[in-house]
Design a protein around this motif. Structure first.
Motif, PDB file in Angstrom:
ATOM      1  N   ALA A 150       0.827  -1.208   0.000  1.00  0.00           N
ATOM      2  CA  ALA A 150       0.000   0.000   0.000  1.00  0.00           C
ATOM      3  C   ALA A 150       0.862   1.259   0.000  1.00  0.00           C
ATOM      4  N   GLU A 151       2.044   1.188   0.633  1.00  0.00           N
ATOM      5  CA  GLU A 151       2.934   2.359   0.658  1.00  0.00           C
ATOM      6  C   GLU A 151       3.393   2.737  -0.749  1.00  0.00           C
ATOM      7  N   THR A 152       3.622   1.738  -1.599  1.00  0.00           N
ATOM      8  CA  THR A 152       4.043   2.002  -2.981  1.00  0.00           C
ATOM      9  C   THR A 152       2.914   2.660  -3.751  1.00  0.00           C
ATOM     10  N   ILE A 153       1.695   2.149  -3.585  1.00  0.00           N
ATOM     11  CA  ILE A 153       0.540   2.740  -4.256  1.00  0.00           C
ATOM     12  C   ILE A 153       0.340   4.181  -3.792  1.00  0.00           C
ATOM     13  N   ASN A 154       0.479   4.422  -2.497  1.00  0.00           N
ATOM     14  CA  ASN A 154       0.324   5.767  -1.957  1.00  0.00           C
ATOM     15  C   ASN A 154       1.402   6.702  -2.495  1.00  0.00           C
ATOM     16  N   SER A 155       2.647   6.223  -2.580  1.00  0.00           N
ATOM     17  CA  SER A 155       3.733   7.050  -3.126  1.00  0.00           C
ATOM     18  C   SER A 155       3.471   7.406  -4.582  1.00  0.00           C
ATOM     19  N   LEU A 156       2.985   6.441  -5.365  1.00  0.00           N
ATOM     20  CA  LEU A 156       2.679   6.727  -6.771  1.00  0.00           C
ATOM     21  C   LEU A 156       1.496   7.680  -6.887  1.00  0.00           C
ATOM     22  N   TYR A 157       0.531   7.530  -6.014  1.00  0.00           N
ATOM     23  CA  TYR A 157      -0.619   8.426  -6.025  1.00  0.00           C
ATOM     24  C   TYR A 157      -0.180   9.872  -5.783  1.00  0.00           C
ATOM     25  N   ASN A 158       0.791  10.059  -4.899  1.00  0.00           N
ATOM     26  CA  ASN A 158       1.264  11.402  -4.570  1.00  0.00           C
ATOM     27  C   ASN A 158       2.351  11.915  -5.515  1.00  0.00           C
ATOM     28  N   ALA A 159       2.822  11.090  -6.432  1.00  0.00           N
ATOM     29  CA  ALA A 159       3.892  11.497  -7.348  1.00  0.00           C
ATOM     30  C   ALA A 159       3.389  12.501  -8.379  1.00  0.00           C
ATOM     31  N   GLU A 160       4.205  13.498  -8.637  1.00  0.00           N
ATOM     32  CA  GLU A 160       3.847  14.510  -9.638  1.00  0.00           C
ATOM     33  C   GLU A 160       3.803  13.924 -11.043  1.00  0.00           C
TER      34      GLU A 160
END
Length: 182
Positions: A150-160
């Motif tokens: 889930a941390e990877t998905i969250n990081s990608l969600y927040n990526a510009e």
């Protein structure tokens, strides 16, 4: 039901390919992996853009798009599968994830981890289909250690670098180099 209807609509045009892939449902995100031709993916992103424009009552909100184009001889997923990802803290820690304080990770690292885990998950799905009669709905029971954290998905969600469907379509439909008069 929404995704089934979307894929059936995409197949009405005989020029489009069938859709295969994976829908991972997390507690606060959805990871939608789609394998198909570019015209079908474009149609799906258009539908996501119209869905997002419905406002707070929409089924999916704050959608981000990451497209990885590749040319492989066969699909990774034989069909369409849906899996509920375990809540954080209930699954075994993946070897690719290091515990510690949550800090922003580079998008390149997140995408690399995402692709590595998707390849491993697809290999497990394909080998289990060859070995038994299990259905794709049991993806989460086949390989919990290769599910995308889930941390990877969250990081990608927040990526510009990941765009909203509207931004993606605007970029996709605009020419990369304007025509020059000669």
């Amino acid at each position: 039901g929404y995704h089934r209807g979307l894929f059936e609509n995409s197949l009405e045009d005989r020029a489009r390919e069938q859709v295969s892939g994976l829908l991972l449902v997390y507690s606060s995100h959805v990871c939608h992996v789609v394998e198909s031709c570019s015209s079908t993916i474009h149609l799906i992103i258009q539908d996501l853009a119209s869905l997002q424009s419905q406002g707070h009552g929409a089924l999916l909100q704050d959608i981000k798009v990451l497209v990885v184009a590749h040319n492989v001889p066969a699909r990774l997923f034989p069909d369409w599968a849906v899996a509920a990802a375990p809540c954080p803290g209930t699954a075994a820690v993946s070897p690719a994830v290091t515990p510690g304080p949550a800090e922003p990770r580079p998008t390149v690292r997140c995408v690399a981890q995402l692709l590595t885990l998707l390849l491993a998950l697809a290999a497990r799905v394909q080998s289990s289909e060859d070995d038994s009669e299990e259905t794709p709905e049991s993806v989460h029971t086949l390989a919990p250690e290769v599910l995308i954290p889930a941390e990877t998905i969250n990081s990608l969600y927040n990526a510009e670098e990941c765009a909203s469907p509207e931004d993606f379509l605007r970029i996709y439909l605009s020419p990369s180099q304007p025509a020059l008069d000669s």
